[in-house]
Write a protein that holds these residues in place. Structure first.
Motif, mmCIF file in Angstrom:
data_model
loop_
_atom_site.group_PDB
_atom_site.id
_atom_site.type_symbol
_atom_site.label_atom_id
_atom_site.label_comp_id
_atom_site.label_asym_id
_atom_site.label_seq_id
_atom_site.Cartn_x
_atom_site.Cartn_y
_atom_site.Cartn_z
ATOM 1 N N LEU A 1 45.018 50.435 45.364
ATOM 2 C CA LEU A 1 44.775 49.069 44.897
ATOM 3 C C LEU A 1 45.788 48.087 45.473
ATOM 4 O O LEU A 1 45.442 46.958 45.837
ATOM 5 C CB LEU A 1 44.791 49.017 43.370
ATOM 6 C CG LEU A 1 43.619 49.690 42.681
ATOM 7 C CD1 LEU A 1 43.807 49.677 41.174
ATOM 8 C CD2 LEU A 1 42.309 49.013 43.069
ATOM 9 N N ALA A 2 47.038 48.508 45.564
ATOM 10 C CA ALA A 2 48.068 47.640 46.145
ATOM 11 C C ALA A 2 47.754 47.364 47.603
ATOM 12 O O ALA A 2 47.856 46.215 48.072
ATOM 13 C CB ALA A 2 49.439 48.284 46.007
ATOM 14 N N LYS B 1 44.814 47.519 49.060
ATOM 15 C CA LYS B 1 43.597 46.699 49.131
ATOM 16 C C LYS B 1 43.917 45.233 48.825
ATOM 17 O O LYS B 1 43.454 44.330 49.517
ATOM 18 C CB LYS B 1 42.556 47.221 48.149
ATOM 19 C CG LYS B 1 41.256 46.478 48.204
ATOM 20 C CD LYS B 1 40.234 47.047 47.257
ATOM 21 C CE LYS B 1 38.969 46.207 47.341
ATOM 22 N NZ LYS B 1 38.047 46.492 46.277
ATOM 23 N N SER B 2 44.735 44.985 47.827
ATOM 24 C CA SER B 2 45.118 43.625 47.466
ATOM 25 C C SER B 2 45.889 42.956 48.600
ATOM 26 O O SER B 2 45.667 41.793 48.921
ATOM 27 C CB SER B 2 45.980 43.622 46.203
ATOM 28 O OG SER B 2 45.236 44.077 45.112
ATOM 29 N N GLU B 3 46.789 43.708 49.202
ATOM 30 C CA GLU B 3 47.568 43.176 50.319
ATOM 31 C C GLU B 3 46.654 42.789 51.480
ATOM 32 O O GLU B 3 46.823 41.743 52.101
ATOM 33 C CB GLU B 3 48.598 44.201 50.768
ATOM 34 C CG GLU B 3 49.536 43.694 51.833
ATOM 35 C CD GLU B 3 50.599 44.714 52.187
ATOM 36 O OE1 GLU B 3 51.053 44.676 53.341
ATOM 37 O OE2 GLU B 3 50.971 45.527 51.333
ATOM 38 N N GLU C 1 43.482 41.939 51.283
ATOM 39 C CA GLU C 1 42.699 40.761 50.900
ATOM 40 C C GLU C 1 43.520 39.484 51.064
ATOM 41 O O GLU C 1 43.012 38.471 51.547
ATOM 42 C CB GLU C 1 42.190 40.912 49.475
ATOM 43 C CG GLU C 1 41.096 41.945 49.336
ATOM 44 C CD GLU C 1 40.733 42.244 47.893
ATOM 45 O OE1 GLU C 1 41.417 41.747 46.970
ATOM 46 O OE2 GLU C 1 39.756 42.999 47.697
ATOM 47 N N VAL C 2 44.782 39.533 50.671
ATOM 48 C CA VAL C 2 45.662 38.366 50.831
ATOM 49 C C VAL C 2 45.836 38.050 52.311
ATOM 50 O O VAL C 2 45.760 36.885 52.726
ATOM 51 C CB VAL C 2 47.028 38.612 50.145
ATOM 52 C CG1 VAL C 2 48.039 37.541 50.537
ATOM 53 C CG2 VAL C 2 46.851 38.678 48.636
#
Length: 66
Positions: A7-8, A10-12, A14-15
């Motif tokens: 998740l970390a 994936k979030s990175e 996306e940002v």
């Protein structure tokens, strides 16, 4: 534990993708400001004025490289 890493990551990602899309829009909407921003970045890296100007013009011919 593995899911939190996923998740970390994936979030990175996306940002990062959002930032790239914003920069592309800024290049289209405000090219002069973006050119100045490039000059500041190159100067901060210690490039001389002539080298900075050459690289800036070369990069700007292909805005996707900026």
């Amino acid at each position: 534990m593995g899911s939190s890493g996923y998740l970390a990551s994936k979030s990175e990602r996306e940002v990062y993708e959002y930032e790239i899309s914003m920069e592309k829009a800024e290049v289209e909407l405000m090219p002069e400001i973006e050119r100045d921003e490039l000059a500041i970045i190159y100067e901060a890296k210690g490039m001389g004025r002539d080298s900075r100007t050459r690289l800036q013009h070369r990069s700007w011919r292909t805005p996707t490289r900026c």
